[in-house]
Write an enzyme that holds these catalytic residues in place. Structure first.
Site, mmCIF file in Angstrom:
data_model
loop_
_atom_site.group_PDB
_atom_site.id
_atom_site.type_symbol
_atom_site.label_atom_id
_atom_site.label_comp_id
_atom_site.label_asym_id
_atom_site.label_seq_id
_atom_site.Cartn_x
_atom_site.Cartn_y
_atom_site.Cartn_z
ATOM 1 N N ASP A 13 0.806 -1.216 0.000
ATOM 2 C CA ASP A 13 0.000 0.000 0.000
ATOM 3 C C ASP A 13 0.845 1.275 0.000
ATOM 4 O O ASP A 13 0.452 2.309 0.547
ATOM 5 C CB ASP A 13 -0.968 0.018 1.204
ATOM 6 C CG ASP A 13 -1.844 -1.216 1.233
ATOM 7 O OD1 ASP A 13 -2.202 -1.684 0.136
ATOM 8 O OD2 ASP A 13 -2.155 -1.711 2.326
ATOM 9 N N LYS A 16 2.003 1.833 -5.126
ATOM 10 C CA LYS A 16 2.606 1.207 -6.320
ATOM 11 C C LYS A 16 1.692 1.349 -7.530
ATOM 12 O O LYS A 16 2.150 1.609 -8.635
ATOM 13 C CB LYS A 16 2.850 -0.298 -6.067
ATOM 14 C CG LYS A 16 3.805 -0.590 -4.945
ATOM 15 C CD LYS A 16 3.927 -2.081 -4.704
ATOM 16 C CE LYS A 16 2.664 -2.731 -4.187
ATOM 17 N NZ LYS A 16 2.248 -2.297 -2.842
ATOM 18 N N GLY A 40 -4.440 -4.611 -3.625
ATOM 19 C CA GLY A 40 -5.453 -3.586 -3.843
ATOM 20 C C GLY A 40 -4.725 -2.336 -4.282
ATOM 21 O O GLY A 40 -4.002 -1.722 -3.504
ATOM 22 N N HIS A 41 -4.840 -2.007 -5.561
ATOM 23 C CA HIS A 41 -4.077 -0.881 -6.116
ATOM 24 C C HIS A 41 -5.050 0.182 -6.616
ATOM 25 O O HIS A 41 -5.888 -0.096 -7.475
ATOM 26 C CB HIS A 41 -3.199 -1.365 -7.283
ATOM 27 C CG HIS A 41 -2.206 -2.418 -6.868
ATOM 28 N ND1 HIS A 41 -1.564 -3.232 -7.759
ATOM 29 C CD2 HIS A 41 -1.741 -2.769 -5.647
ATOM 30 C CE1 HIS A 41 -0.747 -4.046 -7.100
ATOM 31 N NE2 HIS A 41 -0.838 -3.791 -5.818
ATOM 32 N N GLN A 222 2.129 -6.347 -3.166
ATOM 33 C CA GLN A 222 2.688 -6.508 -1.810
ATOM 34 C C GLN A 222 4.031 -5.776 -1.683
ATOM 35 O O GLN A 222 4.217 -4.785 -2.376
ATOM 36 C CB GLN A 222 2.810 -8.007 -1.432
ATOM 37 C CG GLN A 222 1.478 -8.692 -1.225
ATOM 38 C CD GLN A 222 0.798 -9.139 -2.501
ATOM 39 O OE1 GLN A 222 1.408 -9.778 -3.346
ATOM 40 N NE2 GLN A 222 -0.461 -8.805 -2.662
ATOM 41 N N PRO A 302 -8.863 -0.880 8.734
ATOM 42 C CA PRO A 302 -8.012 0.286 9.001
ATOM 43 C C PRO A 302 -6.550 -0.163 8.997
ATOM 44 O O PRO A 302 -6.235 -1.209 9.556
ATOM 45 C CB PRO A 302 -8.425 0.731 10.411
ATOM 46 C CG PRO A 302 -9.477 -0.197 10.877
ATOM 47 C CD PRO A 302 -9.702 -1.264 9.856
ATOM 48 N N LYS A 329 2.996 10.051 -0.950
ATOM 49 C CA LYS A 329 2.164 10.513 0.167
ATOM 50 C C LYS A 329 2.876 11.454 1.139
ATOM 51 O O LYS A 329 2.499 11.561 2.293
ATOM 52 C CB LYS A 329 1.563 9.301 0.892
ATOM 53 C CG LYS A 329 0.737 8.414 -0.043
ATOM 54 C CD LYS A 329 -0.128 7.404 0.649
ATOM 55 C CE LYS A 329 -1.484 7.944 1.027
ATOM 56 N NZ LYS A 329 -2.472 6.886 1.310
HETATM 57 P P1 GDP Z 1 -0.602 0.055 -3.535
HETATM 58 O O1 GDP Z 1 -1.215 -1.185 -2.988
HETATM 59 O O2 GDP Z 1 0.851 0.146 -3.271
HETATM 60 O O3 GDP Z 1 -0.929 0.281 -4.985
HETATM 61 O O4 GDP Z 1 -1.258 1.271 -2.733
HETATM 62 P P2 GDP Z 1 -2.829 1.469 -2.452
HETATM 63 O O5 GDP Z 1 -3.476 1.886 -3.715
HETATM 64 O O6 GDP Z 1 -3.374 0.298 -1.731
HETATM 65 O O7 GDP Z 1 -2.771 2.632 -1.391
HETATM 66 C C1 GDP Z 1 -2.259 3.896 -1.691
HETATM 67 C C2 GDP Z 1 -3.368 4.944 -1.509
HETATM 68 O O8 GDP Z 1 -2.806 6.234 -1.488
HETATM 69 C C3 GDP Z 1 -4.375 4.954 -2.633
HETATM 70 O O9 GDP Z 1 -5.632 5.346 -2.123
HETATM 71 C C4 GDP Z 1 -3.833 6.024 -3.588
HETATM 72 O O10 GDP Z 1 -4.848 6.649 -4.365
HETATM 73 C C5 GDP Z 1 -3.258 7.011 -2.612
HETATM 74 N N1 GDP Z 1 -2.049 7.721 -3.066
HETATM 75 C C6 GDP Z 1 -1.040 7.280 -3.867
HETATM 76 N N2 GDP Z 1 -0.068 8.210 -3.957
HETATM 77 C C7 GDP Z 1 -0.464 9.247 -3.194
HETATM 78 C C8 GDP Z 1 0.139 10.498 -2.833
HETATM 79 O O11 GDP Z 1 1.253 10.830 -3.222
HETATM 80 N N3 GDP Z 1 -0.564 11.306 -1.989
HETATM 81 C C9 GDP Z 1 -1.791 10.965 -1.505
HETATM 82 N N4 GDP Z 1 -2.407 11.819 -0.682
HETATM 83 N N5 GDP Z 1 -2.380 9.804 -1.816
HETATM 84 C C10 GDP Z 1 -1.718 8.943 -2.630
HETATM 85 P P1 IMO Z 2 -0.788 -4.380 -2.111
HETATM 86 O O1 IMO Z 2 -0.361 -4.945 -3.430
HETATM 87 C C1 IMO Z 2 -0.934 -4.724 2.214
HETATM 88 C C2 IMO Z 2 -0.927 -8.793 3.885
HETATM 89 C C3 IMO Z 2 -2.198 -9.236 4.595
HETATM 90 C C4 IMO Z 2 -1.588 -10.185 5.627
HETATM 91 C C5 IMO Z 2 -0.460 -10.850 4.842
HETATM 92 C C6 IMO Z 2 -0.829 -12.204 4.252
HETATM 93 O O2 IMO Z 2 -2.084 -3.662 -2.152
HETATM 94 O O3 IMO Z 2 0.318 -3.598 -1.498
HETATM 95 P P2 IMO Z 2 -2.324 -12.932 2.174
HETATM 96 O O4 IMO Z 2 -3.774 -12.697 1.896
HETATM 97 O O5 IMO Z 2 -1.408 -12.401 1.133
HETATM 98 O O6 IMO Z 2 -2.018 -14.364 2.518
HETATM 99 O O7 IMO Z 2 -2.054 -12.096 3.531
HETATM 100 O O8 IMO Z 2 -0.119 -9.958 3.808
HETATM 101 N N1 IMO Z 2 -1.130 -8.301 2.496
HETATM 102 C C7 IMO Z 2 -1.087 -7.011 2.144
HETATM 103 N N2 IMO Z 2 -0.947 -5.895 2.883
HETATM 104 N N3 IMO Z 2 -1.004 -4.629 0.878
HETATM 105 C C8 IMO Z 2 -1.122 -5.743 0.117
HETATM 106 O O9 IMO Z 2 -1.080 -5.696 -1.233
HETATM 107 C C9 IMO Z 2 -1.207 -7.000 0.746
HETATM 108 N N4 IMO Z 2 -1.341 -8.269 0.303
HETATM 109 C C10 IMO Z 2 -1.286 -9.059 1.390
HETATM 110 O O10 IMO Z 2 -2.856 -8.153 5.191
HETATM 111 O O11 IMO Z 2 -1.002 -9.447 6.661
HETATM 112 MG MG MG Z 3 -2.769 -1.761 -1.761
#
Ligand code: GDP
Ligand code: IMO
Ligand code: MG
Length: 426
Positions: A13, A16, A40-41, A222, A302, A329
């Site tokens: 998270d 990426k 979750g991207h 991840q 959360p 961020k």
């Molecule tokens: P990922 O799993 O690494 O792709 O990250 P996620 O999408 O799960 O979580 C990143 C969150 O931060 C998402 O809601 C993005 O829209 C948001 N985001 C990404 N880059 C930035 C940034 O530079 N600033 C802010 N405020 N939000 C960002």
């Molecule tokens: P992205 O690509 C954050 C965490 C789960 C748990 C552990 C194992 O959005 O960054 P799993 O279901 O893979 O067997 O869970 O890994 N986890 C993540 N945490 N971002 C993710 O993906 C994750 N994918 C798995 O919360 O702790």
């Molecule tokens: Mg994510």
């Protein structure tokens, strides 16, 4: 030849998805090489939010081929749902390819994940998408790969074998209900015609593209601390979300990887269980969660929040061989009087400059912090490095010095356009 890898350097998270979407603008091929729909991207384009789980985050660029690579565990039902969502939004999905070597994540894997977790009191805190059980079957050599789905008659036989075995496990060990084989066959029959045309041999596709000097982007899900070997085991996922994972998960030799771009969130978050040395369990952590919108895109949980842990980023650099860092961020930190970054772990009176392997030790570690002055200027619309407040620059400079990796881009907001470019990433 251009081969870029994008990886997470913390616990996932980091943003990426957003960075892949930005870099994918120039890509010919985008390849997921590990993980599944545990990812979750979130990608934001012109204020519209797209949440992707299985599809590469470059999928919004319709000119590039998007590959679900051999190392992925792919739930075909989730894949089709995601494609339908894109189609409803007027986007094309014709450029999506599934590797014939990718593992099929089956309905019984999800059930097994949930049963194992509840039997262990949610010990790992998985996403319950069936990831662990699917990789376990892969390495036990009982998994079903996509090429086996092409001939539906032989697929049904394989499915029968697997469901019979899983049902014994579910009923005898967990006291759960058996799964309905006939219903499963009907569900798979209903998607057969849509899935089969997407199944291709992708290893040649990727290597041929590299031979032809095309631009290939490998998208990690991840992150390093969730790596099965080098993360906070057992609180990890079941794949290798590092540049090394590209070689096994996409079928590309190590020498063909050129750029490894590590995404570093300006603070830390973690979902699920496991030690988290810089975690803030007070109102400071709540402040970051609220300002950063830190709630899981896959499970809605959360996210646990804390200060940036530079030992984690250093560890990720060692595993990945980062050539570039993208900071995300940093806008979230605006308004804080003081900002901290962890530069060491104190465990039983000894200060470590690396992360010990034993998670019992890490769980006892106290963070050694370096403190920075904050800033109050709104940086979310800035596009030049020089516009950044001096205190933000000092924070960034320290990250570069500590890790020894250049920061090539700073993301200051969720939208595709909210970026400060410093060095070309190619
Ligand atoms: P990922 O799993 O690494 O792709 O990250 P996620 O999408 O799960 O979580 C990143 C969150 O931060 C998402 O809601 C993005 O829209 C948001 N985001 C990404 N880059 C930035 C940034 O530079 N600033 C802010 N405020 N939000 C960002
Ligand atoms: P992205 O690509 C954050 C965490 C789960 C748990 C552990 C194992 O959005 O960054 P799993 O279901 O893979 O067997 O869970 O890994 N986890 C993540 N945490 N971002 C993710 O993906 C994750 N994918 C798995 O919360 O702790
Ligand atoms: Mg994510």
């Amino acid at each position: 030849m251009s081969s870029q890898v994008v990886v997470g350097t913390q616990w996932g998270d980091e943003g990426k998805g957003k960075i892949v979407d930005v870099l994918a603008e120039k890509a010919d091929l985008i390849v997921r090489f590990q993980g599944g729909d545990n990812a979750g991207h979130t990608v934001v384009v012109n204020g519209k939010k797209h949440v992707l789980h299985l599809l590469p985050s470059g999928v919004l660029h319709e000119d590039a081929t998007c590959i679900i690579g051999p190392g992925v565990v792919c739930n075909p039902f989730v894949l089709l749902e995601e494609m339908d969502t894109l189609k409803k939004g007027g986007l094309s999905t014709d450029h999506i390819v599934i590797s014939d070597r990718a593992q099929m994540l089956m309905p019984y894997h999800k059930v097994q994940d949930a049963l194992e977790e509840s039997a262990n009191g949610n010990r790992i805190g998985t996403t319950k998408r069936g990831i662990g059980p699917c990789y376990a079957d892969k390495y036990a050599r009982t998994g079903i790969r996509f090429h086996e789905f092409v001939n539906f008659e032989t697929f049904k036989e394989r499915l029968k074998e697997c469901v019979t075995f899983k049902n014994k496990l579910f009923t005898a060990v967990y006291g759960a209900e058996p799964m309905d084989y006939d219903k499963m066959v009907a569900d798979f029959a209903a998607i057969h015609d849509r899935i089969v045309p997407m199944i291709k041999e992708t290893t040649h596709l990727v290597n041929d593209a590299l031979d032809q000097d095309k631009r290939v982007l490998f998208e990690g899900a991840q992150a390093a601390m969730l790596d099965i070997n080098y993360g906070t085991y057992p609180y990890v996922t079941s794949s290798s979300p590092t540049s090394a994972g590209v070689t096994v998960g996409a079928g590309v030799a190590p020498s063909r990887i050129k750029t490894v771009c590590g995404v570093v969130k300006a603070y830390s978050t973690r979902v699920g269980e496991g030690p988290f040395v810089t975690e803030l369990l007070d109102e400071q952590g709540e402040w970051i969660r609220t300002h950063g919108g830190e709630y899981g895109a896959t499970t809605g949980r959360p996210r646990r929040c804390g200060w940036l842990d530079l030992l984690v980023v250093k560890h990720a650099n060692m595993m990945n061989g980062l050539t570039d860092i993208v900071i995300t961020k940093i806008d979230v930190l605006t308004g804080l009087e003081k900002i901290k970054a962890c530069v060491g772990y104190e465990i039983d009176g000894k200060v470590y400059d690396y992360i010990p392997s034993d998670q019992e030790d890490v769980a006892r570690a106290k963070p050694v912090y370096k403190e920075f002055d904050g800033w109050t200027e709104d940086i979310s619309q800035m596009s030049e490095y020089d516009q950044l407040p001096e205190n933000a620059k000092a924070y960034l400079r320290f990250i570069e010095e500590f890790t020894g990796v250049r920061i090539s881009m700073v993301s200051v907001g969720p939208d595709r356009v909210n970026n400060i470019y410093i060095h070309d990433i190619d």
